[in-house]
Design an enzyme around this catalytic site. Structure first.
Site, PDB file in Angstrom:
ATOM      1  N   ARG A  67      87.098  60.460  31.627  1.00  0.00           N
ATOM      2  CA  ARG A  67      86.977  59.639  30.413  1.00  0.00           C
ATOM      3  C   ARG A  67      88.293  58.880  30.290  1.00  0.00           C
ATOM      4  O   ARG A  67      89.356  59.497  30.129  1.00  0.00           O
ATOM      5  CB  ARG A  67      86.727  60.529  29.196  1.00  0.00           C
ATOM      6  CG  ARG A  67      86.897  59.782  27.887  1.00  0.00           C
ATOM      7  CD  ARG A  67      86.380  60.546  26.697  1.00  0.00           C
ATOM      8  NE  ARG A  67      84.922  60.490  26.655  1.00  0.00           N
ATOM      9  CZ  ARG A  67      84.188  60.809  25.601  1.00  0.00           C
ATOM     10  NH1 ARG A  67      84.764  61.236  24.496  1.00  0.00           N
ATOM     11  NH2 ARG A  67      82.872  60.727  25.637  1.00  0.00           N
ATOM     12  N   HIS A  95      79.218  53.821  28.838  1.00  0.00           N
ATOM     13  CA  HIS A  95      79.027  55.256  28.594  1.00  0.00           C
ATOM     14  C   HIS A  95      77.666  55.660  29.184  1.00  0.00           C
ATOM     15  O   HIS A  95      76.734  56.010  28.457  1.00  0.00           O
ATOM     16  CB  HIS A  95      79.089  55.523  27.083  1.00  0.00           C
ATOM     17  CG  HIS A  95      79.319  56.953  26.715  1.00  0.00           C
ATOM     18  ND1 HIS A  95      79.537  57.960  27.644  1.00  0.00           N
ATOM     19  CD2 HIS A  95      79.379  57.569  25.490  1.00  0.00           C
ATOM     20  CE1 HIS A  95      79.713  59.100  27.013  1.00  0.00           C
ATOM     21  NE2 HIS A  95      79.623  58.895  25.721  1.00  0.00           N
ATOM     22  N   GLN A 126      75.755  59.092  28.387  1.00  0.00           N
ATOM     23  CA  GLN A 126      75.170  59.097  27.048  1.00  0.00           C
ATOM     24  C   GLN A 126      73.773  58.472  27.077  1.00  0.00           C
ATOM     25  O   GLN A 126      72.820  59.016  26.513  1.00  0.00           O
ATOM     26  CB  GLN A 126      76.077  58.297  26.088  1.00  0.00           C
ATOM     27  CG  GLN A 126      75.529  58.174  24.689  1.00  0.00           C
ATOM     28  CD  GLN A 126      75.539  59.498  23.936  1.00  0.00           C
ATOM     29  OE1 GLN A 126      76.551  60.155  23.864  1.00  0.00           O
ATOM     30  NE2 GLN A 126      74.408  59.885  23.394  1.00  0.00           N
ATOM     31  N   ASP A 153      76.373  53.136  16.319  1.00  0.00           N
ATOM     32  CA  ASP A 153      77.576  53.864  16.746  1.00  0.00           C
ATOM     33  C   ASP A 153      78.716  53.436  15.814  1.00  0.00           C
ATOM     34  O   ASP A 153      78.574  52.476  15.026  1.00  0.00           O
ATOM     35  CB  ASP A 153      77.879  53.532  18.220  1.00  0.00           C
ATOM     36  CG  ASP A 153      79.044  54.326  18.792  1.00  0.00           C
ATOM     37  OD1 ASP A 153      79.444  55.354  18.195  1.00  0.00           O
ATOM     38  OD2 ASP A 153      79.569  53.920  19.855  1.00  0.00           O
ATOM     39  N   CYS A 210      75.083  58.209  19.017  1.00  0.00           N
ATOM     40  CA  CYS A 210      75.673  59.034  20.083  1.00  0.00           C
ATOM     41  C   CYS A 210      76.570  60.129  19.534  1.00  0.00           C
ATOM     42  O   CYS A 210      76.859  61.090  20.235  1.00  0.00           O
ATOM     43  CB  CYS A 210      76.436  58.142  21.049  1.00  0.00           C
ATOM     44  SG  CYS A 210      77.781  57.245  20.260  1.00  0.00           S
ATOM     45  N   ARG A 235      72.572  65.704  26.335  1.00  0.00           N
ATOM     46  CA  ARG A 235      73.731  65.416  27.194  1.00  0.00           C
ATOM     47  C   ARG A 235      73.831  66.504  28.265  1.00  0.00           C
ATOM     48  O   ARG A 235      74.097  66.226  29.436  1.00  0.00           O
ATOM     49  CB  ARG A 235      75.035  65.392  26.367  1.00  0.00           C
ATOM     50  CG  ARG A 235      75.148  64.252  25.373  1.00  0.00           C
ATOM     51  CD  ARG A 235      75.276  62.912  26.052  1.00  0.00           C
ATOM     52  NE  ARG A 235      76.447  62.828  26.922  1.00  0.00           N
ATOM     53  CZ  ARG A 235      77.703  62.579  26.528  1.00  0.00           C
ATOM     54  NH1 ARG A 235      77.945  62.344  25.251  1.00  0.00           N
ATOM     55  NH2 ARG A 235      78.694  62.509  27.394  1.00  0.00           N
TER      56      ARG A 235
END
Ligand code: CP
Ligand code: NVA
Length: 307
Positions: free
Chosen positions: A106, A133, A136, A228, A267, A295
């Site tokens: 990340r 991402h 996700q 988000d 998310c 996830r």
């Protein structure tokens, strides 16, 4: 094409069949876990996890996922690595490849994960960059499929700040045959280059991809509403941006403008009463905790298939 040995960096690198294989494997692994059936597909394998930003879901789901697959995950915070003292990403990638069977990272700059993948001899998985991402969105697609029974032909409306998550939605949902509308205010619409790439994907997959500046227009006839945070990790909080984005808040009025059986996604982490009201996040349309759970299953599929 087999996924073994491949990096998992951006969804546009994959064909529909590849993403379908990941989703099918994810559903299968979820059933196996729920049914108590052994699935130690990565016995003795190790995953290095580099974090340059905070995380709850990504860290825990990858770590637990590796354990369930019979392997092991190492949590490597940038500050505790020689990376923080100037060791290059290239050397870090070469060294970790000598010990581990895959690297998940990340990072801030997307170019950092590209660099990592260039020098690693094991698969590199994107656990979020400033631009995308993808893990996700695989979990999200799995969740939509569970709730709606299909993906093709459904409309997903992402409303709010255009960011890493919406970029990956434009790619992943399009490849799997969904129609995508991004509703963002002027000044906060998706990056031109990423939009162009996604428009090409939508043409190839005969789907509709639209960018609009009005939240009500965005959610009209939507099967899925997604939002988000207004301020992604690393971004400065400004009053100007908050003011521009508030009309895009996912609240009961906005949800009423979509289909009756719309599902609402986020998310997480969520900021209640900012990008989404607490009422909607905790309400009947919300599937956000299924997303969070998935996830685990989606990433186990990615790990098992690439390693
Ligand atoms: N959605 C997500 O990636 O959460 P974390 O930042 O907690 O990993
Ligand atoms: N767009 C958010 C996603 C967090 C999972 C961020 O980058 O902070």
């Amino acid at each position: 094409m087999s996924l073994k040995g491949r990096d998992f960096i951006d969804l546009y690198n994959f064909e529909r069949q590849d993403l379908r294989t990941i989703l099918n494997t994810a559903h299968d692994l979820k059933n196996k876990l729920k049914g108590g059936k052994p699935h130690e597909l990565l016995k003795g394998k190790s995953l290095a996890m580099i974090f340059m930003k905070a995380s709850t879901r990504t860290r825990v789901s990858f770590e637990v996922g590796m354990t369930q697959l019979g392997g092991h995950a190492l949590y490597l915070e940038q500050g505790g690595m020689q990376l923080a003292r100037g060791e290059t990403i290239a050397d870090t990638a070469r060294v970790l490849s000598r010990y581990c069977d895959a690297i998940m990272a990340r990072v801030f700059a997307h170019s950092d994960i590209i660099e990592l993948a260039k020098y690693a001899s094991v698969p590199v998985i994107n656990g979020l960059t400033d631009s995308s991402h993808p893990c996700q969105i695989m979990a999200d697609l799995m969740t939509i499929e569970e709730h709606k029974g299909k993906l093709e032909g459904l409309k997903i409306a992402y409303v709010g700040d255009s960011n890493n998550v919406s970029n990956s939605i434009m790619e992943g949902c399009t490849i799997l045959g969904m129609n995508v509308t991004i509703g963002s205010p002027k000044g906060y619409t998706p990056n031109k280059e990423i939009t162009k790439r996604a428009m090409d994907l939508s043409q190839n997959h005969r789907t509709i991809l639209q960018i609009v500046n009005n939240p009500i227009d965005a959610v009209k006839n939507a099967d899925v509403i997604y939002t988000d945070t207004f301020f992604s990790m690393g971004q400065e909080r400004t009053k100007e941006k908050e003011t521009a984005l508030m009309p895009f808040q996912v609240n009961s009025r906005l949800v009423e403008g979509a289909k009756k059986d719309v599902i609402v996604m986020h998310c997480l982490p969520a900021h209640r009463d900012e990008e989404i009201t607490g009422e909607i996040l905790d309400g009947a349309h919300s599937v956000v905790f299924d997303q969070a759970e998935n996830r685990l299953h989606a990433q186990k599929a990615i790990l098992a298939l690439t390693i």
